[in-house]
Design an enzyme around this catalytic site. Structure first.
Site, PDB file in Angstrom:
ATOM      1  N   GLN A 113       8.057  -5.596   3.259  1.00 32.30           N
ATOM      2  CA  GLN A 113       7.486  -6.843   2.420  1.00 32.30           C
ATOM      3  C   GLN A 113       7.635  -6.343   0.836  1.00 32.30           C
ATOM      4  O   GLN A 113       7.632  -7.268   0.221  1.00 32.30           O
ATOM      5  CB  GLN A 113       6.224  -7.042   2.725  1.00 32.30           C
ATOM      6  N   ASN A 114       8.005  -5.164   0.543  1.00 28.41           N
ATOM      7  CA  ASN A 114       7.941  -4.801  -0.891  1.00 28.41           C
ATOM      8  C   ASN A 114       9.247  -5.255  -1.590  1.00 28.41           C
ATOM      9  O   ASN A 114      10.402  -5.243  -0.924  1.00 28.41           O
ATOM     10  CB  ASN A 114       7.574  -3.259  -1.000  1.00 28.41           C
ATOM     11  N   ILE A 115       9.003  -5.213  -3.101  1.00 27.07           N
ATOM     12  CA  ILE A 115      10.225  -5.740  -3.645  1.00 27.07           C
ATOM     13  C   ILE A 115      10.584  -4.620  -4.523  1.00 27.07           C
ATOM     14  O   ILE A 115      11.338  -5.094  -5.616  1.00 27.07           O
ATOM     15  CB  ILE A 115       9.933  -7.331  -4.350  1.00 27.07           C
ATOM     16  N   ASP A 116      10.048  -3.529  -4.489  1.00 32.59           N
ATOM     17  CA  ASP A 116      10.086  -2.547  -5.430  1.00 32.59           C
ATOM     18  C   ASP A 116      11.499  -1.532  -5.166  1.00 32.59           C
ATOM     19  O   ASP A 116      11.761  -0.727  -6.277  1.00 32.59           O
ATOM     20  CB  ASP A 116       8.768  -1.695  -5.707  1.00 32.59           C
ATOM     21  N   CYS A 143      20.740 -17.467 -11.203  1.00 38.00           N
ATOM     22  CA  CYS A 143      20.538 -18.486 -12.118  1.00 38.00           C
ATOM     23  C   CYS A 143      20.106 -19.625 -11.770  1.00 38.00           C
ATOM     24  O   CYS A 143      20.515 -20.198 -10.539  1.00 38.00           O
ATOM     25  CB  CYS A 143      21.904 -18.770 -12.803  1.00 38.00           C
ATOM     26  N   HIS A 156      11.084  -9.816   1.827  1.00 40.52           N
ATOM     27  CA  HIS A 156      10.716 -10.820   0.547  1.00 40.52           C
ATOM     28  C   HIS A 156      11.684 -10.344  -0.380  1.00 40.52           C
ATOM     29  O   HIS A 156      11.304 -10.890  -1.741  1.00 40.52           O
ATOM     30  CB  HIS A 156       9.251 -10.414   0.231  1.00 40.52           C
ATOM     31  N   ARG A 207      -4.114  -6.883  -2.977  1.00 37.61           N
ATOM     32  CA  ARG A 207      -5.585  -7.348  -2.702  1.00 37.61           C
ATOM     33  C   ARG A 207      -6.602  -6.283  -2.733  1.00 37.61           C
ATOM     34  O   ARG A 207      -7.976  -6.521  -2.599  1.00 37.61           O
ATOM     35  CB  ARG A 207      -5.740  -7.942  -1.182  1.00 37.61           C
ATOM     36  N   GLY A 219       0.674  -1.242  -0.019  1.00 36.86           N
ATOM     37  CA  GLY A 219       0.109   0.119   0.066  1.00 36.86           C
ATOM     38  C   GLY A 219       0.757   1.080  -0.013  1.00 36.86           C
ATOM     39  O   GLY A 219       0.322   2.375  -0.307  1.00 36.86           O
ATOM     40  N   PRO A 245       0.386  -1.672  -8.422  1.00 38.28           N
ATOM     41  CA  PRO A 245      -0.780  -1.977  -7.584  1.00 38.28           C
ATOM     42  C   PRO A 245      -0.384  -3.104  -6.407  1.00 38.28           C
ATOM     43  O   PRO A 245       0.472  -3.520  -6.495  1.00 38.28           O
ATOM     44  CB  PRO A 245      -1.532  -2.851  -8.660  1.00 38.28           C
ATOM     45  N   CYS A 266      24.816 -20.114 -19.199  1.00 36.35           N
ATOM     46  CA  CYS A 266      24.517 -21.698 -19.083  1.00 36.35           C
ATOM     47  C   CYS A 266      23.341 -22.151 -19.595  1.00 36.35           C
ATOM     48  O   CYS A 266      23.019 -23.317 -19.728  1.00 36.35           O
ATOM     49  CB  CYS A 266      24.792 -21.985 -17.644  1.00 36.35           C
ATOM     50  N   SER A 297       3.149   1.978  -2.162  1.00 33.47           N
ATOM     51  CA  SER A 297       3.654   2.110  -3.164  1.00 33.47           C
ATOM     52  C   SER A 297       2.736   2.200  -4.438  1.00 33.47           C
ATOM     53  O   SER A 297       2.794   2.331  -5.526  1.00 33.47           O
ATOM     54  CB  SER A 297       4.973   1.047  -3.724  1.00 33.47           C
TER      55      SER A 297
HETATM   56  P1  CNA Z   1      -1.794  -6.608   0.333  1.00 33.79           P
HETATM   57  O1  CNA Z   1      -2.334  -7.566   0.843  1.00 33.79           O
HETATM   58  O2  CNA Z   1      -2.276  -6.249  -1.193  1.00 33.79           O
HETATM   59  O3  CNA Z   1      -2.452  -5.180   1.256  1.00 33.79           O
HETATM   60  C1  CNA Z   1      -1.938  -3.848   0.757  1.00 33.79           C
HETATM   61  C2  CNA Z   1      -2.918  -2.849   1.550  1.00 33.79           C
HETATM   62  O4  CNA Z   1      -2.604  -1.617   1.434  1.00 33.79           O
HETATM   63  C3  CNA Z   1      -4.393  -3.120   1.650  1.00 33.79           C
HETATM   64  O5  CNA Z   1      -4.782  -3.417   2.638  1.00 33.79           O
HETATM   65  C4  CNA Z   1      -4.778  -1.684   1.082  1.00 33.79           C
HETATM   66  O6  CNA Z   1      -6.061  -1.406   1.757  1.00 33.79           O
HETATM   67  C5  CNA Z   1      -3.616  -0.942   1.451  1.00 33.79           C
HETATM   68  N1  CNA Z   1      -3.522   0.382   0.808  1.00 33.79           N
HETATM   69  C6  CNA Z   1      -3.497   0.208  -0.663  1.00 33.79           C
HETATM   70  N2  CNA Z   1      -3.148   1.488  -1.091  1.00 33.79           N
HETATM   71  C7  CNA Z   1      -3.020   2.315   0.211  1.00 33.79           C
HETATM   72  C8  CNA Z   1      -2.723   3.767   0.062  1.00 33.79           C
HETATM   73  N3  CNA Z   1      -2.213   4.610  -0.858  1.00 33.79           N
HETATM   74  N4  CNA Z   1      -2.697   4.443   1.446  1.00 33.79           N
HETATM   75  C9  CNA Z   1      -2.884   3.354   2.497  1.00 33.79           C
HETATM   76  N5  CNA Z   1      -3.204   2.097   2.322  1.00 33.79           N
HETATM   77  C10 CNA Z   1      -3.132   1.629   0.970  1.00 33.79           C
HETATM   78  O7  CNA Z   1      -0.416  -6.363   0.261  1.00 33.79           O
HETATM   79  P2  CNA Z   1       0.704  -6.589   1.469  1.00 33.79           P
HETATM   80  O8  CNA Z   1       1.961  -5.887   1.340  1.00 33.79           O
HETATM   81  O9  CNA Z   1       0.243  -6.698   2.966  1.00 33.79           O
HETATM   82  O10 CNA Z   1       1.011  -8.372   1.224  1.00 33.79           O
HETATM   83  C11 CNA Z   1       2.575  -8.603   1.306  1.00 33.79           C
HETATM   84  C12 CNA Z   1       3.008  -8.953  -0.073  1.00 33.79           C
HETATM   85  C13 CNA Z   1       2.698  -8.095  -1.251  1.00 33.79           C
HETATM   86  C14 CNA Z   1       4.351  -9.171  -0.058  1.00 33.79           C
HETATM   87  O11 CNA Z   1       4.868 -10.533  -0.548  1.00 33.79           O
HETATM   88  C15 CNA Z   1       5.012  -8.093  -1.270  1.00 33.79           C
HETATM   89  O12 CNA Z   1       6.014  -8.728  -1.961  1.00 33.79           O
HETATM   90  C16 CNA Z   1       3.784  -8.166  -2.115  1.00 33.79           C
HETATM   91  N6  CNA Z   1       3.628  -6.958  -3.218  1.00 33.79           N
HETATM   92  C17 CNA Z   1       4.620  -5.813  -3.321  1.00 33.79           C
HETATM   93  C18 CNA Z   1       4.380  -4.818  -3.925  1.00 33.79           C
HETATM   94  C19 CNA Z   1       5.429  -3.896  -4.256  1.00 33.79           C
HETATM   95  O13 CNA Z   1       6.662  -4.107  -4.046  1.00 33.79           O
HETATM   96  N7  CNA Z   1       5.060  -2.695  -4.287  1.00 33.79           N
HETATM   97  C20 CNA Z   1       3.233  -4.992  -4.747  1.00 33.79           C
HETATM   98  C21 CNA Z   1       2.458  -5.814  -4.807  1.00 33.79           C
HETATM   99  C22 CNA Z   1       2.687  -7.005  -4.000  1.00 33.79           C
END
Ligand code: CNA
Length: 249
Positions: A106-109, A132, A124, A36, A25, A33, A158, A27
């Site tokens: 948890q983000n990978i970005d 590789c 993550h 969920r 959230g 995106p 390889c 990012s």
């Molecule tokens: P999730 O389960 O999708 O939850 C994201 C939460 O963020 C949701 O509950 C939304 O309501 C909330 N949200 C979305 N936008 C906003 C905003 N602008 N302001 C406030 N809240 C917001 O994702 P989690 O991060 O909980 O799950 C962990 C996963 C997601 C990890 O394994 C990541 O690698 C994976 N992921 C990462 C990215 C990235 O690196 N940017 C993108 C998508 C998924």
């Protein structure tokens, strides 16, 4: 809500050892995106990808059989050249005031680092290094940026598939994560941002700390763990960060 914000402001003003725990959230305002939300990756994947179920795109066993959907999705995310959000920059600014012990993401970005944060642990993994799958050779992001951005499957000399060191479902988290889980860094406040807290064991890190020190959870939608937090704000993270930053500067 104003009273809640005042209390949070006081916590931020007084705290000397912040620990942040961030999720997708943080990012979404950078154009990436989350998983969920209604416009999240799982819905996008559902419509356009040929997968048995959306999560398969991040499952290691599925990747070994068919890496194409992962690279197709990666190109969508990386070719946009996302920039850090206000909230990423706010966290980096706080670190530069000397009061952040750790940003566990948890983000990978890689956007926390792009914003200037240094004390980051990517539980993550990320796209910054790759391996590789056949010979184990490591490469840096620059070496596979081109195929990654164009959706091609990067191949090693390889002939093996080069997989970014993103932790897939079915893979172990880095050893360092477990060290932090056993022995968290010094903390007098845990700030949890933009996560549904649905992915374990990473969420356990945040929940364990929230049981010990004051906690602030900022997320657009409610989570299953709101009751375990000192403060919960259901608000856009950039709106939240901007308000607070203005008062703390
Ligand atoms: P999730 O389960 O999708 O939850 C994201 C939460 O963020 C949701 O509950 C939304 O309501 C909330 N949200 C979305 N936008 C906003 C905003 N602008 N302001 C406030 N809240 C917001 O994702 P989690 O991060 O909980 O799950 C962990 C996963 C997601 C990890 O394994 C990541 O690698 C994976 N992921 C990462 C990215 C990235 O690196 N940017 C993108 C998508 C998924």
């Amino acid at each position: 809500m104003a009273k809640e914000h005042d209390e949070i402001y006081e916590l931020f003003r007084k705290s000397k050892h912040f620990v942040f725990f961030t999720g997708a959230g943080i990012s979404t305002n950078a154009g990436i995106p989350d998983f969920r939300s209604p416009n999240g990756l799982y819905r996008l994947i559902d419509k356009t990808y040929d997968l048995p179920f959306p999560e398969a795109v991040f499952e290691i066993n599925f990747f070994r059989q068919n890496p194409e959907p992962f690279f197709r999705l990666s190109s969508k995310l990386l070719s946009r050249n996302p920039e850090p959000t206000q909230c990423h920059r706010f966290i980096a600014w706080l670190e530069h005031t000397g009061r952040v012990s750790l940003v566990m993401t948890q983000n990978i970005d890689m956007l926390h680092q792009k914003a200037g944060s240094e004390k980051v642990h990517e539980c993550h993994g990320s796209y910054s290094t790759s391996t590789c799958q056949d010979c184990g050779k490591k490469s840096g992001y620059d070496e596979i940026e081109k195929p990654l951005k164009s959706g091609q499957i990067p191949l090693c000399t390889c002939g093996g598939v080069i997989k970014p060191d993103v932790v897939f479902f079915g893979e172990q988290l880095p050893d360092m994560f477990y060290s932090y889980l056993r022995k968290p860094p010094m903390a007098d406040l845990i700030v949890i941002m933009g996560t549904s807290l649905n992915v374990f064991p990473s969420a356990q890190f945040a929940l364990d700390l929230a049981a010990r020190v004051p906690s602030v959870l900022v997320n657009l939608s409610p989570t299953n763990y709101d009751m375990a937090m000192t403060h919960v704000v259901n608000e856009d993270l950039d709106v939240f960060a901007e308000k607070l930053w203005d008062r703390l500067k």
